[in-house]
Design an enzyme around this catalytic site. Structure first.
Site, mmCIF file in Angstrom:
data_model
loop_
_atom_site.group_PDB
_atom_site.id
_atom_site.type_symbol
_atom_site.label_atom_id
_atom_site.label_comp_id
_atom_site.label_asym_id
_atom_site.label_seq_id
_atom_site.Cartn_x
_atom_site.Cartn_y
_atom_site.Cartn_z
ATOM 1 N N LYS A 160 59.380 10.026 39.790
ATOM 2 C CA LYS A 160 60.086 9.885 38.750
ATOM 3 C C LYS A 160 59.504 10.249 37.376
ATOM 4 C CE LYS A 160 59.222 7.614 35.439
ATOM 5 N NZ LYS A 160 57.677 7.915 34.727
ATOM 6 N N TYR A 212 64.070 4.317 33.264
ATOM 7 C CA TYR A 212 63.676 3.015 33.575
ATOM 8 C C TYR A 212 65.031 2.499 32.778
ATOM 9 C CZ TYR A 212 59.278 3.506 35.128
ATOM 10 O OH TYR A 212 58.460 3.551 35.850
HETATM 11 P P1 NAD Z 1 47.586 10.892 35.800
HETATM 12 O O1 NAD Z 1 47.910 12.452 34.463
HETATM 13 O O2 NAD Z 1 47.104 9.793 35.840
HETATM 14 O O3 NAD Z 1 47.560 11.733 37.673
HETATM 15 C C1 NAD Z 1 48.574 13.382 37.459
HETATM 16 C C2 NAD Z 1 47.819 13.549 38.908
HETATM 17 O O4 NAD Z 1 47.446 15.049 39.051
HETATM 18 C C3 NAD Z 1 45.798 14.192 37.774
HETATM 19 O O5 NAD Z 1 44.857 13.070 39.024
HETATM 20 C C4 NAD Z 1 45.518 15.285 37.124
HETATM 21 O O6 NAD Z 1 44.694 15.656 38.114
HETATM 22 C C5 NAD Z 1 46.575 16.318 38.335
HETATM 23 N N1 NAD Z 1 47.068 17.148 37.931
HETATM 24 C C6 NAD Z 1 47.199 17.947 39.420
HETATM 25 N N2 NAD Z 1 47.935 19.332 38.272
HETATM 26 C C7 NAD Z 1 47.289 19.023 36.665
HETATM 27 C C8 NAD Z 1 48.433 19.625 35.426
HETATM 28 N N3 NAD Z 1 48.228 20.443 35.951
HETATM 29 N N4 NAD Z 1 47.494 19.178 34.888
HETATM 30 C C9 NAD Z 1 47.484 17.520 34.418
HETATM 31 N N5 NAD Z 1 47.683 17.337 35.720
HETATM 32 C C10 NAD Z 1 47.362 17.593 36.899
HETATM 33 O O7 NAD Z 1 49.409 10.775 35.516
HETATM 34 P P2 NAD Z 1 50.063 9.372 36.542
HETATM 35 O O8 NAD Z 1 50.433 8.550 35.487
HETATM 36 O O9 NAD Z 1 50.295 8.832 37.623
HETATM 37 O O10 NAD Z 1 51.683 10.091 36.302
HETATM 38 C C11 NAD Z 1 51.610 10.482 37.288
HETATM 39 C C12 NAD Z 1 53.099 11.058 38.317
HETATM 40 O O11 NAD Z 1 54.457 9.381 38.457
HETATM 41 C C13 NAD Z 1 54.170 11.302 36.919
HETATM 42 O O12 NAD Z 1 55.340 12.027 36.756
HETATM 43 C C14 NAD Z 1 54.886 10.005 36.043
HETATM 44 O O13 NAD Z 1 55.711 10.087 35.811
HETATM 45 C C15 NAD Z 1 55.026 9.537 37.438
HETATM 46 N N6 NAD Z 1 54.875 7.566 37.522
HETATM 47 C C16 NAD Z 1 55.439 6.802 37.365
HETATM 48 C C17 NAD Z 1 55.827 5.714 37.550
HETATM 49 C C18 NAD Z 1 55.818 4.755 38.011
HETATM 50 O O14 NAD Z 1 56.194 3.168 38.081
HETATM 51 N N7 NAD Z 1 56.898 4.924 39.006
HETATM 52 C C19 NAD Z 1 54.241 5.105 36.921
HETATM 53 C C20 NAD Z 1 53.398 5.780 37.027
HETATM 54 C C21 NAD Z 1 53.391 7.447 36.650
#
Ligand code: NAD
Length: 392
Positions: A155, A243
């Site tokens: 999401k 949320y």
């Molecule tokens: P994050 O930045 O920690 O992870 C993102 C990943 O994408 C990294 O490994 C990064 O290297 C990679 N990536 C690939 N191309 C990229 C680019 N162009 N720019 C930046 N990063 C790039 O982020 P996250 O917190 O893990 O979030 C990722 C997704 O998960 C989002 O859509 C977020 O909304 C979702 N999320 C959901 C929950 C939940 O509880 N459902 C919690 C956190 C995050």
């Protein structure tokens, strides 16, 4: 336990807190059966179901080894009964190697973003789980569907209605399932709250208050892209206000008919040059329920909701955290904590999708669920911009 953001606790920490038994301590007017494990009508795996042998489990490729993927989702496969980690896709080879070593993913099942299509020839992988910045969900979902894989996508589903519709269309065209990772809809305390709110225990529902806040920290890699509109699609609303919005919809089982909103960002704060800091929105539901919701990147550690009925009030705080949910009911007799078996919301979500894949069922939170939230969030932005009440 790491607690610097609402969603920062690791699954490894969580392992120490899960597994408590069912405790029923309710108000006298409550139904006696409080073992709300995610009732079978939710389509979730019954909690005591025998785990499948690894060879029969649905294999997942995780695309994006960031904070959420590595700290919450990947460790949760250890608590799954129908799902297993089968491959990783990352742009950082060292990270992919480390995760693969740690979780026993074979060398041949390590892919990078450019070679992801090679997954087509890996029969161990049935599902591609997209855990990338929001604006990239479209590309990776479409690529996954086109190589014949089912898709679980984080999401918010996408950053535009067109992207979300394309994702739904491409998955349908390929005959593949699409589910959005709305983990709270698989989490036992939220399921219990839904049962209490919709089942009449609170009386006639009148109002909901839902608040989500965390401070955006540009020193964290995960917050760098969240400050960029092109990658995040928006600010606190898209990330955590979703949320609040989704909770109002699942607690009532209704879709809002009108909404109002207002937003504010601290002038001169570089974090909010492109995305909003704080947004408040009000929803009106067909039954007359009014919901007041907030989301902010400016305040810390808030992820709660309250549901007010004419007999009783329910509070879940935290409601959408990874662990340590606290459910309270209040009526004229006083205030009581309700405890249900905590379970593992991530494992439950994964196993639900695996069940859908194995038995050709429609997921409880399909692409259409993500599209509904997205349309509403875009309407909330529109209402905040124009100051008008929007009919939706
Ligand atoms: P994050 O930045 O920690 O992870 C993102 C990943 O994408 C990294 O490994 C990064 O290297 C990679 N990536 C690939 N191309 C990229 C680019 N162009 N720019 C930046 N990063 C790039 O982020 P996250 O917190 O893990 O979030 C990722 C997704 O998960 C989002 O859509 C977020 O909304 C979702 N999320 C959901 C929950 C939940 O509880 N459902 C919690 C956190 C995050």
């Amino acid at each position: 336990m790491k607690r610097d953001t609402p969603y920062a606790g690791s699954r490894r920490d969580l392992f120490r807190t899960v597994g408590a038994g069912i405790v029923a301590t309710g108000l006298s007017t409550l139904p006696t059966n409080l073992s709300a494990q995610g009732a079978p009508q939710d389509g979730l795996m019954p909690p005591k179901e025998r785990p499948l042998p690894p060879s029969e489990r649905v294999g997942y490729a995780i695309v994006g080894l960031g904070e959420y993927g590595t700290q919450q989702i990947i460790p949760s496969f250890a608590e799954c009964g129908k799902s297993r980690l089968a491959a990783v896709v990352s742009g950082t080879p060292e990270k992919a190697q480390r995760i693969a070593r740690e979780y026993g993913v074979p060398q041949a099942a390590i892919y990078d973003y450019k070679t992801m299509e090679r997954l087509k020839d890996n029969p161990d992988v049935q599902v591609i789980y997209v855990i990338l910045p929001n604006a990239l969900h479209l590309e990776y979902t479409v690529r996954a569907a086109r190589i014949g894989k089912h898709v679980l996508c984080e999401k918010p589903m996408a950053t535009s209605v067109k992207d979300a519709e394309t994702m739904i269309h491409e998955c349908a065209k390929a005959g593949r399932k699409l589910m959005i990772g709305y983990r709270a809809q698989y989490e036992p305390y939220n399921l219990k709250s839904i049962e209490l709110a919709r089942g009449g225990t609170l009386g006639k529902l009148k109002s909901i208050v839902a608040d989500h806040g965390r401070t955006l920290n540009p020193a964290e890699p995960r917050d760098i892209w969240r400050a960029k509109k092109a990658l995040a699609g928006g600010g606190s609303l898209m990330d955590i206000g979703i949320y609040s919005l989704n909770a109002c919809r699942y607690l009532t089982g209704e879709e809002p008919v009108s909404l109002q909103a207002t937003q504010y960002s601290t002038p001169g704060d570089p974090r909010f040059a492109e995305v909003e800091e704080t947004i408040h929105f009000m929803l009106r539901f067909p039954s007359g329920v009014l919901a007041n919701c907030t989301a902010s990147y400016g305040w810390q550690e808030t992820k709660r909701y309250q549901v007010f009925g004419d007999k009783m009030a329910l509070e879940l705080d935290p409601a959408t955290d990874y662990y340590e949910h606290r459910l309270t009911l209040t009526d004229k007799q006083g205030r009581k904590d309700i405890q249900v078996d905590k379970g593992n919301q991530f494992a439950r979500m994964l196993d639900h999708f695996s069940d859908c894949v194995k038995n050709n069922k429609t997921p409880k939170t399909p692409g259409e669920e993500g599209l509904r939230d997205l349309k509403l969030m875009l309407a909330i932005y529109e209402a905040a911009k124009t100051g008008r009440t929007l009919r939706v």
